[in-house]
Design a protein around this motif. Structure first.
Motif, mmCIF file in Angstrom:
data_model
loop_
_atom_site.group_PDB
_atom_site.id
_atom_site.type_symbol
_atom_site.label_atom_id
_atom_site.label_comp_id
_atom_site.label_asym_id
_atom_site.label_seq_id
_atom_site.Cartn_x
_atom_site.Cartn_y
_atom_site.Cartn_z
ATOM 1 N N LYS A 59 -2.391 -4.037 -12.205
ATOM 2 C CA LYS A 59 -2.469 -2.634 -11.796
ATOM 3 C C LYS A 59 -3.614 -1.918 -12.525
ATOM 4 C CE LYS A 59 -0.559 0.936 -9.611
ATOM 5 N NZ LYS A 59 -0.324 0.955 -8.168
ATOM 6 N N GLU A 62 -7.015 -2.421 -11.030
ATOM 7 C CA GLU A 62 -7.320 -1.699 -9.794
ATOM 8 C C GLU A 62 -7.907 -0.320 -10.082
ATOM 9 O OE1 GLU A 62 -3.803 -1.590 -7.407
ATOM 10 O OE2 GLU A 62 -3.721 -3.762 -7.235
ATOM 11 N N TYR A 326 -7.289 -14.361 -7.588
ATOM 12 C CA TYR A 326 -7.499 -13.942 -6.206
ATOM 13 C C TYR A 326 -7.961 -12.495 -6.262
ATOM 14 C CZ TYR A 326 -6.681 -12.835 -1.314
ATOM 15 O OH TYR A 326 -6.842 -12.430 -0.018
ATOM 16 N N VAL A 328 -9.713 -9.178 -4.333
ATOM 17 C CA VAL A 328 -10.008 -8.552 -3.042
ATOM 18 C C VAL A 328 -10.847 -7.310 -3.298
ATOM 19 C CG1 VAL A 328 -9.031 -7.548 -0.954
ATOM 20 C CG2 VAL A 328 -7.806 -9.352 -2.138
ATOM 21 N N TYR A 336 -9.892 -4.004 -5.288
ATOM 22 C CA TYR A 336 -8.771 -3.467 -4.512
ATOM 23 C C TYR A 336 -7.487 -4.147 -4.934
ATOM 24 C CZ TYR A 336 -6.031 -1.777 -0.600
ATOM 25 O OH TYR A 336 -5.067 -1.162 0.151
ATOM 26 N N ARG A 337 -7.591 -5.438 -5.286
ATOM 27 C CA ARG A 337 -6.421 -6.176 -5.734
ATOM 28 C C ARG A 337 -6.911 -7.366 -6.534
ATOM 29 N NH1 ARG A 337 -2.001 -7.973 -7.589
ATOM 30 N NH2 ARG A 337 -0.636 -9.353 -6.425
ATOM 31 N N HIS A 339 -5.107 -10.774 -8.316
ATOM 32 C CA HIS A 339 -3.890 -11.526 -8.610
ATOM 33 C C HIS A 339 -4.262 -12.661 -9.550
ATOM 34 C CE1 HIS A 339 -0.540 -14.449 -7.191
ATOM 35 N NE2 HIS A 339 -0.171 -13.787 -8.257
ATOM 36 N N CYS B 65 -0.071 -11.109 -2.729
ATOM 37 C CA CYS B 65 0.294 -10.035 -1.822
ATOM 38 C C CYS B 65 -0.725 -8.905 -1.972
ATOM 39 C CB CYS B 65 1.700 -9.540 -2.157
ATOM 40 S SG CYS B 65 2.258 -8.232 -1.073
ATOM 41 N N VAL B 66 -1.190 -8.370 -0.876
ATOM 42 C CA VAL B 66 -2.103 -7.225 -0.902
ATOM 43 C C VAL B 66 -1.478 -6.114 -0.072
ATOM 44 C CG1 VAL B 66 -4.480 -6.476 -0.592
ATOM 45 C CG2 VAL B 66 -3.997 -8.887 -0.922
ATOM 46 N N ASP B 67 -1.484 -4.919 -0.618
ATOM 47 C CA ASP B 67 -0.883 -3.768 0.063
ATOM 48 C C ASP B 67 -1.968 -3.022 0.831
ATOM 49 O OD1 ASP B 67 0.749 -1.773 0.843
ATOM 50 O OD2 ASP B 67 0.928 -0.807 -1.115
ATOM 51 N N TRP B 68 -1.753 -2.811 2.129
ATOM 52 C CA TRP B 68 -2.696 -2.032 2.949
ATOM 53 C C TRP B 68 -1.933 -0.853 3.535
ATOM 54 C CZ3 TRP B 68 -7.670 -3.466 2.417
ATOM 55 C CH2 TRP B 68 -7.959 -4.779 2.064
ATOM 56 N N PRO B 69 -1.762 0.228 2.767
ATOM 57 C CA PRO B 69 -0.942 1.342 3.271
ATOM 58 C C PRO B 69 -1.541 2.035 4.484
ATOM 59 C CG PRO B 69 -1.912 1.887 1.136
ATOM 60 C CD PRO B 69 -2.248 0.465 1.404
ATOM 61 N N GLU B 75 -0.336 -7.829 3.279
ATOM 62 C CA GLU B 75 -1.000 -9.088 3.596
ATOM 63 C C GLU B 75 -0.491 -10.126 2.608
ATOM 64 O OE1 GLU B 75 -5.214 -8.999 3.034
ATOM 65 O OE2 GLU B 75 -5.533 -10.759 4.282
ATOM 66 N N PHE B 123 6.099 -5.400 -5.355
ATOM 67 C CA PHE B 123 5.764 -4.743 -4.088
ATOM 68 C C PHE B 123 6.994 -4.325 -3.287
ATOM 69 C CE2 PHE B 123 1.980 -7.146 -5.083
ATOM 70 C CZ PHE B 123 0.946 -6.322 -4.699
ATOM 71 N N MET B 147 3.347 -2.033 -7.981
ATOM 72 C CA MET B 147 2.053 -2.509 -7.488
ATOM 73 C C MET B 147 1.701 -1.929 -6.118
ATOM 74 S SD MET B 147 0.308 -4.305 -9.583
ATOM 75 C CE MET B 147 -0.892 -5.136 -8.572
ATOM 76 N N ARG B 148 2.628 -1.175 -5.521
ATOM 77 C CA ARG B 148 2.278 -0.509 -4.257
ATOM 78 C C ARG B 148 1.200 0.532 -4.521
ATOM 79 N NH1 ARG B 148 6.845 0.381 0.117
ATOM 80 N NH2 ARG B 148 7.928 -1.611 -0.061
ATOM 81 N N LYS B 149 0.334 0.708 -3.541
ATOM 82 C CA LYS B 149 -0.811 1.584 -3.762
ATOM 83 C C LYS B 149 -0.396 3.030 -4.031
ATOM 84 C CE LYS B 149 -4.409 -1.036 -3.611
ATOM 85 N NZ LYS B 149 -5.346 -1.106 -4.705
ATOM 86 N N PHE B 151 1.961 4.099 -5.782
ATOM 87 C CA PHE B 151 2.453 4.330 -7.136
ATOM 88 C C PHE B 151 1.265 4.626 -8.048
ATOM 89 C CE2 PHE B 151 3.565 2.991 -11.431
ATOM 90 C CZ PHE B 151 4.707 3.728 -11.625
#
Lengths: 380, 194
Positions: A59, A62, A326, A328, A336-337, A339, B65-69, B75, B123, B147-149, B151
């Motif tokens: 987090k 990001e 990983y 992104v 953006y992410r 992992h 896992c990727v969050d696309w709100p 994803e 997530f 980890m959600r965007k 938050f």
């Protein structure tokens, strides 16, 4: 668990007890717990309990610029921080289409292998200590310190170097550095017979480690085991050779394997890897003076650096196994992410739970350490 | 030695031939040993079974896992490695953020248990059939999945904690004498650098 959240539960009469290994236990390199149920001295079930070192790196990353994250990533694994920096840098470079100069690639390999030796020395000491032998611990830590001295001279930091940045490395080698590396290698090589006498041919250690925490190759593959722990079950797989990065395809090294899959085999594989890392380092020291050129590729202003949108999965072989990032990008100046796939996420959770079940109390600590798990990789 | 742009022709061709069995699947080579696969979520179990059974993909390296709100989607990326072909397959699927439920692949790959539990915790995505969806890292956390965007960690910290100005008496005394953590003029080097 916080004390105010603890509630006592009355259990039915039983001959089983619950034992807590950790969160402060020398059987693992950090704060991590294993709860075991024991009947007599036999473990009937085991549950891993993580989260004590969770700092939310994914987090945090990001919210920081691509370049700022370099200061965060080595903290994900204290005993072996260099693969973290390199793996993250490789991901950013692949996203940005940056070609790393050859000299920087060789310097990175040198750093990675020095870090591997330091981590393995740490491991021998710890593994021996869980069998009640403390001298190897002192020897391992003392010799590891010589490598930390080299890191300090190179980067200013003993543990967290923050030396690899996207595009290359921060600065060139100081004058006479390779001679000092060479001297340290000579010394470490001269120590190998001592280590054999002290530990690897020591009957106490051999008897204590043989047959402990054994797994077959099928089990290892099923549980997602990687790195030296997988090679200890007889599968010669190494990311450095089979999914090469940097200049590992130009280096000559063997992949040691053992068949037994127990704590003893895991220790022997790492002992042979120590030798292979020394061999790689000799080649790097011989080659580096003949490789000139820049130590980093020009990158745009890192404070206003937008990377093209895309995703990338980079892997390196850390001293613990397969380490992967990983990453992104959505075209912005921050990830953006991210992992982080640490090898210990498998070793310290399900593999440990499987191996500890059915073991005896006195062997649990040894099983924990022989997997060489790094709890911050699990918690991130 | 310069690496080829894709693996030897027979490997890439046989892999792509095999993947034709899955309907609605798109492939793209993302590197010499990286095959990106995009497919509908409902066909993922069939792909994994095919890869594991017929191409030696026994190693599940990770599930990301990727969050696309903005698209209201999660994803999921399954990174699979074959020790025989030495090619990484990255299978991308998208699932709706609401209700955020997907199938576990634990019966095919045991490492999935850890990753699914982690994604559930971070997530809030639920995996049906996963052996344990209990808490692991955030044991005593009862807030939203962090980890959600949406938050915002900084806003949460500002809301949760009171900031205190740390100026104890002893520090004030030292500072009155010109000490403390302030930089004094005589400490600045001659070249002007701190």
């Amino acid at each position: 668990m916080r004390p105010e959240n603890y509630q006592s539960v009355s259990q039915p009469p039983s001959n089983e007890f619950e034992l807590f290994y950790g969160p402060n236990h020398p059987g693992i390199e950090g704060n991590y717990a294993l709860k075991v149920r024991v009947h007599g001295d036999e473990v009937t079930s085991a549950r891993a309990d993580g989260g004590y070192l969770h700092r939310g790196f994914e987090k945090l990353m990001e919210g920081r610029l691509w370049i700022q994250n370099i200061a965060l990533v080595p903290r994900i694994c204290v005993p072996d921080p260099v693969p973290m920096e390199v793996c993250y840098s490789l991901a950013v470079e692949e996203l940005g289409g940056i070609e790393v100069p050859l000299r920087a690639q060789w310097i990175r390999v040198m750093q990675l292998e020095l870090s591997r030796i330091a981590a393995h020395l740490f491991f021998f000491g710890g593994h021996a200590a869980t069998t009640g032998m403390y001298t190897p611990m002192f020897w391992g830590i003392t010799d590891r310190d010589l490598i930390l001295d080299l890191f300090e001279e190179l980067s200013g930091g003993r543990v967290y170097h923050i030396y690899n940045i996207p595009g290359g490395v921060r600065r060139d080698l100081p004058p006479g550095y390779l001679e000092r590396v060479s001297k340290t290698l000579d010394y470490l090589e001269s120590r190998l017979p001592d280590y054999d006498n002290l530990l690897f041919t020591n009957k106490v250690f051999v008897h204590r480690a043989t047959g402990i925490g054994a797994m077959t190759q099928e089990q290892a593959l099923e549980w997602g085991v990687t790195g030296p722990n997988l090679r200890a079950t007889g599968l010669a797989f190494d990311v450095r050779r089979d999914d090469p990065y940097l200049v590992y395809d130009q280096l000559d090294f063997d992949i040691p394997v053992e068949a037994a899959g127990d704590a003893w085999a895991r220790s022997l594989v790492r002992r042979s890897e120590l030798k292979e890392s020394l061999r790689i380092l000799r080649q790097v020291v011989a080659k580096l003076p003949h490789i000139g050129g820049a130590i980093r590729a020009p990158i745009p202003n890192p404070l206003a650096w937008n990377l093209p949108a895309g995703d990338v999965y980079t892997r390196v072989e850390s001293s613990k196994g397969e380490l992967a990032y990983y990453v992104v990008s959505n075209g912005g100046d921050k990830p953006y992410r991210v992992h982080v796939r640490g090898p210990s996420a498998m070793h310290a959770v399900q593999v440990l739970e499987h191996l500890a079940t059915g073991a005896r109390i006195e062997d649990v600590a040894q099983i924990m350490f022989s997997l060489d798990a790094c709890p911050p990789e699990v918690d991130r | 030695m310069k690496l080829a742009a894709s693996p030897p022709n027979n490997v890439s061709a046989s892999l792509e031939f095999l993947l034709q069995e899955i309907p609605g699947l798109r492939t793209k080579w993302a590197g010499p040993r990286r095959l990106r696969v995009d497919l509908p979520a409902e066909t993922l179990p069939a792909l994994l079974e095919l890869l594991k059974g017929r191409a030696g993909y026994v190693h599940l390296s990770a599930i990301s896992c990727v969050d696309w709100p903005t698209q209201n989607e999660f994803e999921l990326v399954y990174h699979l490695w074959s020790y025989e072909l030495n090619v990484l397959v990255m299978a991308h699927i998208r699932i709706p953020r609401d209700p955020g439920v997907y199938l576990s692949v634990y019966d095919l790959y045991h490492p999935a248990a850890f990753f699914e539990r982690d994604i559930h915790e971070m997530f809030g995505l639920y995996f049906e059939g996963s052996p344990d969806m209990g808490k692991f890292i955030l044991t005593e956390w009862d807030g939203p999945p962090p980890m959600r965007k949406e938050f915002d960690s900084e806003a949460w910290v500002m809301n949760q904690f009171e900031w205190q100005d740390y100026r104890p008496d002893w520090l004030a005394e030292i500072e009155a004498k010109g000490g403390g953590i302030t930089t004094r003029p005589q400490d600045i080097r001659k070249d002007g650098k701190p």
